[in-house]
Design a protein around this motif. Structure first.
Motif, short mmCIF file in Angstrom:
data_model
loop_
_atom_site.label_atom_id
_atom_site.label_comp_id
_atom_site.label_asym_id
_atom_site.label_seq_id
_atom_site.Cartn_x
_atom_site.Cartn_y
_atom_site.Cartn_z
N PRO A 16 37.06 10.99 37.42
CA PRO A 16 35.82 11.53 36.84
C PRO A 16 35.81 11.51 35.32
CG PRO A 16 36.62 12.94 38.59
CD PRO A 16 37.67 11.93 38.35
N LEU A 36 37.42 9.20 33.46
CA LEU A 36 37.28 7.81 33.05
C LEU A 36 35.88 7.29 33.28
CD1 LEU A 36 40.68 6.59 34.48
CD2 LEU A 36 40.04 6.65 32.10
N PRO A 79 33.88 8.85 29.66
CA PRO A 79 34.91 9.28 28.70
C PRO A 79 34.44 10.31 27.68
CG PRO A 79 34.93 6.90 28.94
CD PRO A 79 33.71 7.38 29.63
N ILE A 80 33.14 10.41 27.45
CA ILE A 80 32.68 11.33 26.42
C ILE A 80 33.02 12.78 26.77
CG2 ILE A 80 30.33 11.76 27.27
CD1 ILE A 80 29.53 11.31 24.22
N LEU A 100 35.73 13.91 27.35
CA LEU A 100 36.98 14.26 26.67
C LEU A 100 36.69 15.22 25.52
CD1 LEU A 100 38.81 10.84 26.65
CD2 LEU A 100 39.91 12.96 27.26
N LEU A 101 35.53 15.03 24.88
CA LEU A 101 35.19 15.90 23.76
C LEU A 101 34.95 17.34 24.21
CD1 LEU A 101 32.80 13.57 21.72
CD2 LEU A 101 35.21 14.05 21.34
N GLY A 133 36.67 18.80 26.62
CA GLY A 133 38.03 19.36 26.73
C GLY A 133 38.61 19.67 25.36
N ALA A 134 38.27 18.85 24.37
CA ALA A 134 38.76 19.09 23.01
C ALA A 134 38.08 20.32 22.42
CB ALA A 134 38.50 17.87 22.14
N ALA A 135 36.77 20.44 22.66
CA ALA A 135 36.02 21.55 22.07
C ALA A 135 36.48 22.89 22.63
CB ALA A 135 34.53 21.37 22.33
N MET A 176 29.67 22.45 22.75
CA MET A 176 29.87 21.03 22.47
C MET A 176 28.96 20.19 23.36
SD MET A 176 31.20 18.47 20.97
CE MET A 176 32.68 18.76 20.03
N ALA A 212 40.42 16.86 31.13
CA ALA A 212 40.53 16.57 29.69
C ALA A 212 41.12 17.77 28.97
CB ALA A 212 39.17 16.23 29.11
N GLY A 261 43.96 18.19 26.08
CA GLY A 261 43.63 18.87 24.82
C GLY A 261 44.57 20.03 24.55
N VAL A 289 42.94 17.47 17.42
CA VAL A 289 42.64 17.41 18.86
C VAL A 289 41.38 16.58 19.09
CG1 VAL A 289 42.04 18.77 20.89
CG2 VAL A 289 43.74 19.62 19.31
N LEU A 290 40.32 16.91 18.33
CA LEU A 290 39.05 16.18 18.50
C LEU A 290 39.25 14.70 18.19
CD1 LEU A 290 36.42 18.66 17.03
CD2 LEU A 290 36.37 17.66 19.30
N LEU A 310 41.29 12.90 21.04
CA LEU A 310 40.54 12.73 22.29
C LEU A 310 39.32 11.85 22.09
CD1 LEU A 310 42.54 14.87 23.29
CD2 LEU A 310 40.68 15.92 24.53
N ALA A 343 38.44 8.43 24.00
CA ALA A 343 37.13 8.22 24.63
C ALA A 343 36.54 6.88 24.20
CB ALA A 343 36.19 9.36 24.27
N LEU A 364 38.50 4.02 25.79
CA LEU A 364 38.21 3.94 27.22
C LEU A 364 36.84 3.32 27.47
CD1 LEU A 364 39.57 7.34 28.56
CD2 LEU A 364 40.52 5.08 28.96
N SER A 365 35.86 3.68 26.63
CA SER A 365 34.51 3.12 26.80
C SER A 365 34.55 1.61 26.60
CB SER A 365 33.55 3.75 25.81
OG SER A 365 33.50 5.13 25.98
N THR A 412 33.68 8.82 43.58
CA THR A 412 34.06 8.04 42.41
C THR A 412 35.11 7.02 42.77
OG1 THR A 412 35.76 9.66 41.88
CG2 THR A 412 33.60 9.94 40.85
#
Lengths: 449, 156
Positions: free
Chosen positions: A174, A176, A179-180, A182-183, A185-187, A376, A430, A434, B37-38, B41, B45, B48-49, B91
């Motif tokens: 999910p 992959l 990928p956005i 990921l942000l 999880g970072a936030a 985020m 993610a 993080g 961290v940001l 990641l 991202a 990966l895209s 998925t």
């Protein structure tokens, strides 16, 4: 005969019981009740609680250290020796005294185990540093069971092994597919940062603040990994707080999710996730391993084992290793990790004002991390054509899969036909990465004396 | 940004585990951490895209119609019951067949699949996609067989 019986009683543990131990028995009872009857993370709380019970039963000897060289407990001046070279001593016997230079008090040095003092390395009046060897010691007495088991935490072996199992259990598909996320999880780590600030204001040191703040990452092994290094004296309280709050995610998160999102935002439907191929998953593992370890080498053991477990899972040719990682390894290490954490939960360590502060800051950490992920998601929606349902942002805390389930539940509440579970799994996993990265940042930048 | 970096850097060089920080030093320290961290990641991202696009393009070059899916209207549909959950595409769906293969799935097979869904999941579910198993997924049954053999033997 009565005197003999009385003498026997003196040898038992009863005369050694203190009020702190009895209070801890009650705390253990509460933890076991929560774990067994309320289902609060029982896989960890049961071993932790049982370890705490063992820690608060006197004279068990479970944490006895094996006989080893006599080390100075403080920096100062050797005041006096109570033994001579070649003399036999017993466990706990007073062998020397060192005057602490900073606090100007005399600190006793006792034998860690039975054996013989073979050679004195310092004389009265000599200046010594903390940890400096005062005398050579020969002893064959082994340490207690949990002395050896707790090396798994002290030497940072158990948390990475748990992460091996976590990696083998985790499907990054999910994540992959989109990928956005990921942000998100970072936030969620913003909550960790804010809690660090709050802990510093409460008077905690940077090492203690980092250990308390990482509770917001909702990742038990990472919290234990970091605390064992930076604030081992706070480890029991942090571990109990972290695992208890993970179980409380369905209570803590929903009010924040409803407060920070509008009804129309909660109804946003997201496009079905695309299929993710095996090659993509394997390349993802290599990418994360290389990039994250280059960025924060201190997190290498956590990230490396997480990704190893995932590679074993995704390559499809190591079925037996995957099953061992998912079952035997993680289950055995969980028992040892939990009991090793619990065995450090003595009354003297746990029953302190700092424990209450940690519990309070832990709630704040969870709440702030939830808010970070939500906000985020809303921020990204300002730029994205395909909107993200902000409810999945709260899944950026790495309480897998509880936080994703909470997003699913809240999504269904707003729209009964809107299923967010698989979308929420993306930020959920993610968050694991993080949290490991920010833990590595703290480990790398906070110096330990 | 330059001042923040300088503050954080001097902080990193000077703090120890019992060190005292000013609030602004602490804030700068946290800002650097969150940026780390940001940044990491976000980099993952982006890569990966790009990777997903490259892999998708090479897949579509190998089989041009491979990204077309079976039309939902070609399979029997049960109208959803209000409030009942609908099936969601997995998925981990197998590689999608091209349009010429999907038309080769006999209507009887499609009916059997819809009936199986109805029996196992109940009413209110709609089949959105039928794809033929191919590629890596073909090994699933052989892997399952190997697994059962390994479990049935004591490995020395």
């Amino acid at each position: 005969m009565i005197q003999d019986f009385w003498n026997f009683l003196q040898l038992t543990g009863f005369p050694q019981v203190t009020w702190q131990m009895m209070v801890m028995w009650a705390v253990v009872g509460v933890l076991l009740y929560l774990a067994v009857y309320k289902g609060f993370e029982p896989l960890l709380l049961v071993p932790i609680a049982f370890g705490a019970l063992l820690a608060n039963l006197p004279l068990s000897g479970l944490m006895n250290e094996p006989g080893g060289p006599l080390l100075s407990p403080v920096s100062g001046i050797v005041e006096k020796w109570h033994v001579l070279a070649g003399q036999e001593v017993e466990r706990g016997e007073l062998v020397a005294e060192v005057r602490d230079s900073e606090e100007n008090r005399v600190v006793p040095v006792t034998a860690l185990g039975g054996g013989k003092v073979t050679l004195l390395h310092s004389l009265p009046g000599d200046q010594v540093n903390e940890g400096q060897q005062l005398a050579s010691f020969y002893g064959e007495e082994a340490g207690g069971l949990f002395y050896y088991l707790t090396r798994g935490i002290k030497w940072e072996i158990f948390p990475p092994l748990i992460f091996l199992g976590v990696g083998a259990l985790t499907d990054f598909g999910p994540l992959l597919a989109r990928p956005i996320v990921l942000l998100l999880g970072a936030a969620a780590q913003i909550g960790v940062a804010l809690t660090f600030l709050g802990a510093m204001l409460f008077g905690f040191t940077p090492g203690e603040s980092a250990s308390v703040a990482i509770i917001g990452g909702a990742d038990g092994p990472t919290a234990i990994f970091l605390s064992a290094k930076l604030a081992p004296h706070l480890l029991p309280a942090i571990a109990v707080a972290a695992y208890s709050y993970m179980a409380l995610v369905p209570l803590i998160q929903p009010p924040i999710m409803r407060l920070l999102t509008t009804k129309s935002e909660r109804k946003i439907r997201m496009k079905s996730l695309r299929p993710v191929g095996k090659l993509e998953k394997l390349l993802f593992v290599m990418l994360v391993t290389i990039l994250c370890i280059l960025l924060v080498p201190a997190a290498a053991s956590l990230i490396g084992m997480l990704m190893l477990g995932n590679f074993l899972r995704e390559c499809g040719v190591t079925e037996r290793l995957v099953k061992a990682s998912q079952n035997e390894i993680i289950n055995v290490v969980t028992i040892f990790l939990g009991t090793s954490v619990g065995i450090t939960m003595t009354g003297e360590r746990f029953l302190r004002p700092e424990t209450l502060m940690i519990i309070g800051l832990g709630v704040f950490a969870f709440a702030a991390s939830t808010a970070g992920g939500l906000l985020m998601a809303k921020f990204l929606n300002l730029f994205l054509k395909e909107k993200i349902n902000p409810l999945i942002g709260s899944a950026g805390v790495s309480a897998v899969p509880m936080a994703a389930r909470v997003s699913q539940t809240e999504g269904l509440r707003a729209d009964p036909n809107n299923h967010l579970l698989m979308h929420a799994m993306g930020p959920n996993v993610a968050g694991v990465i993080g949290t490991a990265v920010i833990a590595g940042y703290y480990l790398a930048t906070i110096l330990v004396r | 940004m330059h001042d923040v970096t300088y503050l954080a850097h001097s902080f990193l060089a000077s703090v120890d585990v019992d060190g005292k920080l000013t609030f602004s030093q602490d804030l700068a320290y946290q800002a650097v951490g969150i940026m780390a961290v940001l940044g990491s990641l976000a980099s993952i991202a982006v890569i990966l895209s790009v990777l997903a696009q490259v892999l998708n393009r090479s897949k579509s070059r190998k089989s041009p119609a491979a990204d077309k899916i079976a039309e939902p209207s070609q399979v029997p549909q049960v109208p959803p019951v209000p409030g009942a959950p609908t099936a969601v595409a997995s998925t981990d769906a197998p590689a999608v067949v091209n349009s010429s293969d999907s038309s080769q799935i006999p209507p009887g097979v499609r009916a059997a699949i819809a009936a199986a869904v109805h029996v196992t999941l109940g009413a209110g579910y709609r089949v959105l996609e039928i794809s033929q198993v191919s590629g890596d997924k073909l090994q699933i049954w052989s892997m399952e067989g190997r697994r059962q053999i390994f479990q049935s033997h004591r490995v020395r």
